[in-house]
Design a protein around this motif. Structure first.
Motif, mmCIF file in Angstrom:
data_model
loop_
_atom_site.group_PDB
_atom_site.id
_atom_site.type_symbol
_atom_site.label_atom_id
_atom_site.label_comp_id
_atom_site.label_asym_id
_atom_site.label_seq_id
_atom_site.Cartn_x
_atom_site.Cartn_y
_atom_site.Cartn_z
ATOM 1 N N ALA A 117 42.656 35.236 44.128
ATOM 2 C CA ALA A 117 41.840 35.309 45.348
ATOM 3 C C ALA A 117 42.511 36.191 46.408
ATOM 4 O O ALA A 117 43.731 36.285 46.458
ATOM 5 C CB ALA A 117 41.631 33.899 45.907
ATOM 6 N N SER A 145 46.182 34.383 47.871
ATOM 7 C CA SER A 145 46.880 35.555 48.410
ATOM 8 C C SER A 145 48.175 35.178 49.116
ATOM 9 O O SER A 145 48.249 34.188 49.832
ATOM 10 C CB SER A 145 45.964 36.290 49.389
ATOM 11 O OG SER A 145 46.688 37.315 50.018
ATOM 12 N N PRO A 175 52.820 39.972 44.791
ATOM 13 C CA PRO A 175 52.237 40.822 43.758
ATOM 14 C C PRO A 175 52.929 40.707 42.398
ATOM 15 O O PRO A 175 52.274 40.831 41.360
ATOM 16 C CB PRO A 175 52.402 42.231 44.323
ATOM 17 C CG PRO A 175 52.523 42.053 45.789
ATOM 18 C CD PRO A 175 53.143 40.719 46.021
ATOM 19 N N ALA A 178 51.597 37.744 40.863
ATOM 20 C CA ALA A 178 50.187 38.041 40.561
ATOM 21 C C ALA A 178 50.078 38.889 39.304
ATOM 22 O O ALA A 178 49.197 38.676 38.463
ATOM 23 C CB ALA A 178 49.544 38.751 41.747
ATOM 24 N N SER A 182 48.181 37.796 35.925
ATOM 25 C CA SER A 182 47.029 38.464 35.307
ATOM 26 C C SER A 182 47.324 38.877 33.866
ATOM 27 O O SER A 182 46.407 39.223 33.123
ATOM 28 C CB SER A 182 46.587 39.669 36.137
ATOM 29 O OG SER A 182 47.644 40.586 36.238
ATOM 30 N N LEU A 375 29.023 47.493 46.846
ATOM 31 C CA LEU A 375 28.904 46.055 46.594
ATOM 32 C C LEU A 375 27.611 45.516 47.207
ATOM 33 O O LEU A 375 26.981 44.623 46.672
ATOM 34 C CB LEU A 375 30.122 45.345 47.191
ATOM 35 C CG LEU A 375 30.216 43.837 46.998
ATOM 36 C CD1 LEU A 375 30.200 43.471 45.524
ATOM 37 C CD2 LEU A 375 31.488 43.294 47.653
HETATM 38 P P1 NAD Z 1 44.152 42.868 46.982
HETATM 39 O O1 NAD Z 1 43.498 43.523 45.819
HETATM 40 O O2 NAD Z 1 45.257 43.565 47.656
HETATM 41 O O3 NAD Z 1 44.711 41.423 46.581
HETATM 42 C C1 NAD Z 1 43.918 40.426 45.960
HETATM 43 C C2 NAD Z 1 44.789 39.514 45.123
HETATM 44 O O4 NAD Z 1 45.374 40.283 44.085
HETATM 45 C C3 NAD Z 1 45.937 38.828 45.870
HETATM 46 O O5 NAD Z 1 45.998 37.468 45.478
HETATM 47 C C4 NAD Z 1 47.158 39.571 45.369
HETATM 48 O O6 NAD Z 1 48.301 38.749 45.302
HETATM 49 C C5 NAD Z 1 46.742 39.945 43.968
HETATM 50 N N1 NAD Z 1 47.478 41.094 43.419
HETATM 51 C C6 NAD Z 1 48.182 42.037 44.066
HETATM 52 N N2 NAD Z 1 48.744 42.895 43.195
HETATM 53 C C7 NAD Z 1 48.388 42.471 41.965
HETATM 54 C C8 NAD Z 1 48.660 42.945 40.645
HETATM 55 N N3 NAD Z 1 49.398 44.016 40.414
HETATM 56 N N4 NAD Z 1 48.116 42.257 39.615
HETATM 57 C C9 NAD Z 1 47.352 41.175 39.817
HETATM 58 N N5 NAD Z 1 47.055 40.690 41.048
HETATM 59 C C10 NAD Z 1 47.567 41.340 42.103
HETATM 60 O O7 NAD Z 1 42.945 42.554 47.988
HETATM 61 P P2 NAD Z 1 43.020 41.955 49.446
HETATM 62 O O8 NAD Z 1 43.599 42.967 50.375
HETATM 63 O O9 NAD Z 1 43.616 40.605 49.411
HETATM 64 O O10 NAD Z 1 41.458 41.781 49.752
HETATM 65 C C11 NAD Z 1 40.660 42.788 50.271
HETATM 66 C C12 NAD Z 1 39.814 43.449 49.203
HETATM 67 O O11 NAD Z 1 39.107 42.467 48.479
HETATM 68 C C13 NAD Z 1 38.759 44.355 49.789
HETATM 69 O O12 NAD Z 1 38.650 45.515 49.008
HETATM 70 C C14 NAD Z 1 37.486 43.541 49.695
HETATM 71 O O13 NAD Z 1 36.301 44.285 49.659
HETATM 72 C C15 NAD Z 1 37.716 42.808 48.433
HETATM 73 N N6 NAD Z 1 36.927 41.582 48.415
HETATM 74 C C16 NAD Z 1 35.904 41.480 47.537
HETATM 75 C C17 NAD Z 1 35.112 40.353 47.547
HETATM 76 C C18 NAD Z 1 33.956 40.178 46.608
HETATM 77 O O14 NAD Z 1 33.435 39.066 46.525
HETATM 78 N N7 NAD Z 1 33.537 41.202 45.899
HETATM 79 C C19 NAD Z 1 35.387 39.308 48.440
HETATM 80 C C20 NAD Z 1 36.451 39.470 49.310
HETATM 81 C C21 NAD Z 1 37.226 40.601 49.286
#
Ligand code: NAD
Length: 470
Positions: A117, A145, A175, A178, A182, A375
């Motif tokens: 998330a 996060s 990260p 994370a 993944s 989106l």
């Molecule tokens: P992000 O992609 O930076 O991080 C999201 C999650 O990914 C975090 O929990 C983080 O720890 C994890 N992460 C980071 N590096 C990773 C890796 N290498 N492998 C696996 N996981 C990793 O996003 P953010 O800054 O937290 O959120 C903002 C973004 O999310 C925006 O682009 C927004 O549009 C999108 N978003 C989409 C939705 C949707 O429903 N489509 C909803 C909310 C936010």
């Protein structure tokens, strides 16, 4: 925040898998899980408000209650009212040549799912997928996060109070954790976050052939027709854009407005902001930018556009000096932002709203289609033929007509992006299906018409085949 070390992840997944195999959640268990989750969210509603506010600096209490508490409670209620029906195997037709056999689809939990998330709605985006995963009878590991550490801690405590760790576990960390997370061989991986990280997550999942749902971001356009009531458009755009200070995946990113109405739209948006937030420094209703990096990024987007010739209208109704430490970024309109500026190329994810004029609807449609599939798409127009045109000629993850954002709040609508804005769907029944294996089952009858078709093929076989291929 207490990090979970990567070496603990594989044993955690194994324990969840074993527990799931030993006792796969039945209807009673799933209902019980969802009811306990509902009670925990209700009990901790004030803690959620406090934790998110602490993480953001300032987060509107009302917006937290609406978007991180109410939405989850409603989703649980919607699900528990329908779960029995969703779990029932569905009867589907059987091709007549196989009569009197029957066919059914059974809905089986996939096993253990991973949920990653983001920070912008940190409770909603962790718990809404969890509701769907539990409803479908799965166990789940959640990685919230690292940018909202207090909320992530709260999620761990809250879920730890109601679920054994071999049913629902919360994994904390940055990260690196994370990335390890993944790479685990989950039965399904549900990721919400940026398109950039989504690509990395999909690659990691591909190594295990783990199916993914990617809920990503992008630039969601809003189109305003030449004869649409501007005050209404401005009010609804302001609600969608300034909710959570624009840190919403489906916030309108930019507006394509008929050139004859741009000045009116600017004036109406200014009025909306003044009425909603008379003092940006004092109002509890306007949310801060969640961290320094994003605050600096937004400032740089505006500065670059201004240097490229854009007119910047920062709406600061009280004319206040805003302390950068508070990360209150004023609602900012941009006119004439250069097409190649970062603000027009990247997802804004903040309270900056570029307005682009168009002369003919075709131009607006062409602009949308020349960019990544968004989106969300918003179209303000009372002419149903033009609405149909926009719906037919553009592709987007979801659409609200004559409003913004609200399609996400309809549990009967599938929610998800397309292409760079994501893949797969959830919410309501769509989430249940995402986390279920739809297992097809063919039930042969005592007498099988098909048993006539076997070697040595004789005249009867020729007659039957002749009939079926007529
Ligand atoms: P992000 O992609 O930076 O991080 C999201 C999650 O990914 C975090 O929990 C983080 O720890 C994890 N992460 C980071 N590096 C990773 C890796 N290498 N492998 C696996 N996981 C990793 O996003 P953010 O800054 O937290 O959120 C903002 C973004 O999310 C925006 O682009 C927004 O549009 C999108 N978003 C989409 C939705 C949707 O429903 N489509 C909803 C909310 C936010």
């Amino acid at each position: 925040m207490d990090g979970t070390t990567p070496d603990l992840l594989t044993p955690m997944l194994q324990r969840q898998r074993l527990a799931h195999a030993q006792r796969t959640p039945d209807y009673a268990q799933r209902m019980d899980d969802l009811k306990r989750l509902r009670a925990a969210v209700k009990k901790h509603a004030e803690d959620i408000v406090t934790a998110i506010a602490a993480d953001f600096g300032r987060r509107s209490r009302h917006e937290t209650l609406i978007s991180d508490v109410m939405t989850v409670l409603h989703d649980i209620d919607y699900t528990t009212r329908r779960l029995k029906r969703w779990m029932k195997p569905s009867r589907v037709s059987t091709d007549p040549q196989f009569w009197p056999a029957r066919s059914r689809v059974r809905y089986q939990p996939v096993g253990v799912v991973g949920i990653i998330a983001p920070w912008n709605y940190p409770v909603n985006l962790a718990l809404m997928p969890l509701v769907a995963a539990l409803a479908a009878g799965n166990h789940a590991m959640i990685k919230p996060s690292e940018l909202t550490p207090q909320t992530s801690d709260l999620l761990k405590t809250m879920l730890g109070e109601i679920f054994p760790e071999d049913r629902v576990a919360v994994v904390l960390g940055g990260p690196e954790v994370a990335a390890e997370f993944s790479a685990l061989p989950f039965d399904h991986l549900f990721f919400t976050g940026s398109t950039t990280v989504g690509r990395i997550v999909m690659q990691a999942a591909a190594r295990n052939l783990t199916p993914v749902t990617l809920e990503l971001g992008g630039k969601s356009p809003a189109i305003v027709a030449h004869d649409y009531p501007i005050a209404t458009a401005a009010a609804r755009l302001a609600s969608g854009k300034f909710l959570n200070a624009g840190q919403t995946c489906i916030a309108p990113d930019y507006v394509l407005c008929h050139s004859s109405r741009v000045d009116e739209l600017v004036a109406a948006l200014e009025r909306e902001v003044r009425a909603r937030y008379p003092s940006l420094s004092q109002t509890p209703d306007y949310t801060s930018v969640a961290n320094d990096r994003h605050y600096a990024r937004l400032g740089a987007l505006v500065a670059e556009a201004e240097a490229g010739g854009a007119r910047v209208i920062a709406i600061n109704p009280g004319g206040e000096m805003l302390d950068p430490a508070s990360r209150i970024f004023p609602p900012t309109l941009l006119l004439g932002a250069p097409a190649d500026s970062r603000v027009m190329r990247e997802e804004i994810f903040g309270p900056i709203l570029p307005i682009l004029p168009y002369e003919h609807l075709d131009e607006a449609i062409a602009y949308v289609n020349a960019h990544d599939r968004p989106l969300a798409l918003y179209h303000f127009d009372l002419d149903s033929a033009r609405v149909e045109q926009v719906l037919d000629r553009t592709i987007a993850g979801g659409v609200s007509i004559n409003d913004c954002v609200l399609h996400i709040a309809q549990p009967a609508l599938p929610f998800g992006g397309i292409g760079p804005s994501g893949m797969g769907h959830y919410h309501g029944h769509h989430g249940f299906l995402t986390f279920s294996k739809q297992k097809p089952v063919f039930y042969q009858a005592r007498w099988s018409s098909f048993s006539l078709l076997k070697p040595p093929y004789k005249k009867l076989a020729d007659t039957v085949i002749g009939f079926l291929t007529r």
